[in-house]
Design an enzyme around this catalytic site. Structure first.
Site, short mmCIF file in Angstrom:
data_model
loop_
_atom_site.label_atom_id
_atom_site.label_comp_id
_atom_site.label_asym_id
_atom_site.label_seq_id
_atom_site.Cartn_x
_atom_site.Cartn_y
_atom_site.Cartn_z
N ASP A 1 0.84 -1.21 0.00
CA ASP A 1 0.00 0.00 0.00
C ASP A 1 0.87 1.25 0.00
OD1 ASP A 1 -2.41 1.37 -0.01
OD2 ASP A 1 -2.60 1.38 2.17
N ASP B 1 3.55 1.65 8.11
CA ASP B 1 2.26 0.97 8.01
C ASP B 1 2.28 -0.18 7.00
OD1 ASP B 1 -0.31 0.17 8.33
OD2 ASP B 1 -1.25 1.98 7.57
#
Length: 328
Positions: free
Chosen positions: A203, A220
């Protein structure tokens, strides 16, 4: 979960967040600050020594413990290789995944910085270098528990989810079914072989890359998966003209190949990956609607105009899959 049942995150109060972190031996003199996160709940906080942290509370029932710990192990490998990532804090026993009042959570050191500028060639080169460093470690072994990018299976899951959504009228439902039915053979024709799958961040959007000047860190890894390498690169290519697009691609790949060779045949998978991301986003919004944060943050999903635009975008992707942009 029934409509009458409270969502698990409703009980995640600021006091509970503080208690959870303090159960690890920290003392927090101030209140946690909620960050912009919807899949999980993420907070910024400062301890008594003025050290800044980010704590992530994982969405219940999304990932297994094994999947989360595999993400943490990957981050440990990257940290050991001196790759700039947001790594999890471990207690004296080496534990990174903690439990409190039914929640699972992890503490990360705060990463300072701003998002990169994708119009800046030096930033693009630096991001290519960073992702190349990640992938140089990633190819050493596969994930055993994290998801695999099987495009046909993922598209079918998204399709079923959206067709069950209550907001589409009869015309929209028929149009969505028609365009996604037409997309599937095009996506399968441009699918990647299993041999192209490797560990990836999954991502790499601007919000997950932070730094200053020409030095960035990747944060993340919640969506890390087995996917083609291009999955971590294509979102950096945002230009709207062939000349600018080729400039972005050149800088990113030059930086990337400082650490990893890039197979340029993977460029043909950009449009399938873009299509999948578009479909997954709408399916994700419908799947999470029972979480009270979603109607507040994304009220437009209940608007008919959103679905008309989504269907038009998928029609455009059908054209793009037939003639990918600027790959000559």
């Amino acid at each position: 979960m029934s409509a009458a049942s409270p969502h698990p995150f409703e009980s995640l109060t600021p006091q509970l967040v503080v208690e959870a972190v303090e159960s690890l031996g920290f003392w927090l003199p101030g209140e946690p600050f909620a960050l912009n996160s919807y899949e999980n709940r993420v907070y910024s906080l400062t301890d008594e020594d003025r050290r800044r942290w980010v704590v992530k509370f994982y969405r219940p029932e999304r990932w297994s413990d094994a999947q989360i710990l595999e993400e943490h192990a990957f981050l440990g490998e990257l940290t050991a290789a001196s790759v700039a990532v947001g790594a999890p804090w471990a207690d004296a026993a080496g534990t990174t995944l903690h439990h409190y009042e039914g929640f699972r959570f992890t503490l990360f050191a705060h990463v300072v910085g701003q998002a990169p500028e994708l119009e800046n060639p030096a930033h693009l080169f630096a991001l290519g270098e960073l992702i190349g460093q990640v992938h140089a470690v990633a190819v050493r072994q596969p994930f055993l528990h994290r998801p695999r990018f099987d495009i046909a299976a993922r598209v079918e899951q998204c399709r079923e989810r959206v067709l069950q959504a209550r907001w589409l009228d009869k015309r929209q439902r028929e149009s969505y079914a028609k365009v996604t039915h037409a997309l599937l053979p095009l996506l399968e024709a441009n699918a990647w072989p299993a041999s192209a799958l490797q560990r990836v961040h999954g991502d790499c959007h601007l919000g997950n890359m932070l730094g200053r000047d020409e030095s960035f860190a990747l944060v993340d890894f919640d969506d890390c998966a087995m996917a083609p390498a291009i999955q971590d690169l294509w979102m950096l290519l945002t230009a709207q003209s062939p000349e600018e697009w080729q400039m972005q691609l050149s800088e990113v790949i030059e930086g990337y190949e400082t650490y990893c060779e890039f197979d340029r045949r993977q460029l043909a998978w950009i449009e399938p990956l873009r299509t999948l991301r578009l479909m997954r986003h709408s399916a994700w919004l419908t799947a999470r609607w029972e979480d009270p944060a979603f109607p507040r943050a994304f009220p437009y999903v209940a608007d008919s105009a959103y679905w008309d635009q989504h269907i038009r975008t998928l029609e455009q992707q059908r054209v793009a899959l037939d003639s990918p942009r600027w790959l000559a």
